[in-house]
Scaffold this motif. Structure first.
Motif, PDB file in Angstrom:
ATOM      1  N   ARG A 102       0.826  -1.207   0.000  1.00 54.16           N
ATOM      2  CA  ARG A 102       0.000   0.000   0.000  1.00 54.16           C
ATOM      3  C   ARG A 102       0.860   1.256   0.000  1.00 54.16           C
ATOM      4  N   MET A 103       1.953   1.241   0.762  1.00 54.59           N
ATOM      5  CA  MET A 103       2.853   2.393   0.783  1.00 54.59           C
ATOM      6  C   MET A 103       3.534   2.597  -0.562  1.00 54.59           C
ATOM      7  N   VAL A 104       3.907   1.492  -1.219  1.00 53.46           N
ATOM      8  CA  VAL A 104       4.539   1.599  -2.543  1.00 53.46           C
ATOM      9  C   VAL A 104       3.570   2.216  -3.547  1.00 53.46           C
ATOM     10  N   VAL A 105       2.315   1.751  -3.538  1.00 58.09           N
ATOM     11  CA  VAL A 105       1.311   2.297  -4.457  1.00 58.09           C
ATOM     12  C   VAL A 105       1.041   3.765  -4.149  1.00 58.09           C
ATOM     13  N   MET A 106       1.036   4.132  -2.882  1.00 61.52           N
ATOM     14  CA  MET A 106       0.787   5.518  -2.503  1.00 61.52           C
ATOM     15  C   MET A 106       1.897   6.435  -3.011  1.00 61.52           C
ATOM     16  N   TYR A 107       3.160   6.039  -2.830  1.00 59.71           N
ATOM     17  CA  TYR A 107       4.277   6.850  -3.335  1.00 59.71           C
ATOM     18  C   TYR A 107       4.279   6.900  -4.868  1.00 59.71           C
ATOM     19  N   MET A 108       3.875   5.796  -5.497  1.00 62.54           N
ATOM     20  CA  MET A 108       3.778   5.786  -6.954  1.00 62.54           C
ATOM     21  C   MET A 108       2.721   6.782  -7.426  1.00 62.54           C
ATOM     22  N   GLU A 109       1.573   6.834  -6.742  1.00 57.21           N
ATOM     23  CA  GLU A 109       0.525   7.785  -7.109  1.00 57.21           C
ATOM     24  C   GLU A 109       1.002   9.229  -6.938  1.00 57.21           C
ATOM     25  N   ILE A 110       1.751   9.493  -5.888  1.00 58.17           N
ATOM     26  CA  ILE A 110       2.276  10.851  -5.687  1.00 58.17           C
ATOM     27  C   ILE A 110       3.251  11.224  -6.809  1.00 58.17           C
ATOM     28  N   GLY A 111       4.130  10.295  -7.179  1.00 62.72           N
ATOM     29  CA  GLY A 111       5.068  10.570  -8.266  1.00 62.72           C
ATOM     30  C   GLY A 111       4.370  10.798  -9.596  1.00 62.72           C
ATOM     31  N   CYS A 112       3.352   9.993  -9.888  1.00 63.85           N
ATOM     32  CA  CYS A 112       2.603  10.170 -11.139  1.00 63.85           C
ATOM     33  C   CYS A 112       1.852  11.493 -11.142  1.00 63.85           C
TER      34      CYS A 112
END
Length: 257
Positions: free
Chosen positions: A4-14
């Motif tokens: 979940r943390m990985v997906v959250m940081y990915m969403e912020i980067g995108c």
């Protein structure tokens, strides 16, 4: 680090990538340097011609510049109308993509469940992709016309070159497309059902579900045969067999007496 943390940081980067691309695309609309041409008439005087989607401009080395809007919308060529429409669509869809992404991100906690947030984020990624495609088509179409006229030996009018706004727009389009692609992939993988997932086991047919309208429908091969619930006959047969057994036992006892 959890998934979940990985997906959250990915969403912020995108989101940051797509916002930067959208800002670059918006910055090219008021910029005059989509095309430019430099003409030296005298040694000390040089005229610069440049234009964009909305107007033509001219300036010289003395610092005097003059811009003139296009006279009539009905008299403009087709490619100019198309570039204008696509550029406006790129700006509008990019704005709505940012809104959907902010609502559906895991770190904002604005939406409802995790599944609903993933689907909203997926919609935002698709909107970013549409914005990037519209912007890329706009700059490529304009650049194709400029290059074609410049390389045409029979073109006698003023020839222009590619301006700085086109390169800035291409960079913004790439940021929109890359960020939207990554965001759509991860959010769609989480929010959309996979077609290869195994189906849930179905409940076994019972006597209550067996006696339905479909049970008594006539088959296509024969119009005289009626399908009936097999459990009904099995129960009836078992009751008849038990009654016959009891009668047989009673008869044998009476004959013995």
């Amino acid at each position: 680090m959890t998934q979940r943390m990985v997906v959250m940081y990915m969403e912020i980067g995108c989101l940051v990538s797509c916002l930067c691309g959208w800002i670059l695309v918006c910055s090219t609309l008021p910029t005059e340097y989509w095309t430019f041409s430099e003409v030296g008439s005298i040694v000390l005087t040089t005229s610069n011609y440049y234009s964009n989607l909305w107007k033509d401009c001219i300036s010289d080395t003395t610092g005097v510049s003059d811009c003139k809007d296009y006279p009539s919308m009905l008299g403009l060529p087709v490619y100019l109308h198309g570039c204008r429409a696509l550029a406006v669509c790129a700006v509008i869809t990019g704005f709505f993509g940012s809104v959907l992404t902010l609502v559906g991100m895991k770190c904002t906690k604005i939406g409802g469940s995790e599944l609903a947030n993933a689907r909203v984020t997926f919609a935002g990624g698709i909107t970013y992709l549409v914005s990037g495609c519209c912007a890329l088509i706009t700059y490529s179409w304009w650049a194709n016309k400029v290059v074609r006229e410049y390389l045409d030996p029979h073109f006698r009018a003023q020839k222009f070159e590619l301006g700085a706004a086109l390169f800035v727009g291409w960079g913004g389009s790439v940021l929109l497309l890359s960020g939207g692609t990554v965001q759509s992939y991860f959010s769609g993988k989480e929010g959309l059902p996979s077609p290869s997932s195994p189906e849930r086991p179905r409940r076994p047919a019972t006597y209550a579900t067996a006696r339905t309208r479909r049970t008594y429908m006539l088959p296509a091969s024969s119009s005289r045969v009626t399908l009936v619930p097999p459990l009904f006959y099995e129960g009836r047969k078992s009751r008849e067999s038990r009654a016959t057994t009891k009668a047989g036992r009673t008869f044998s006892r009476d004959s013995f007496v």
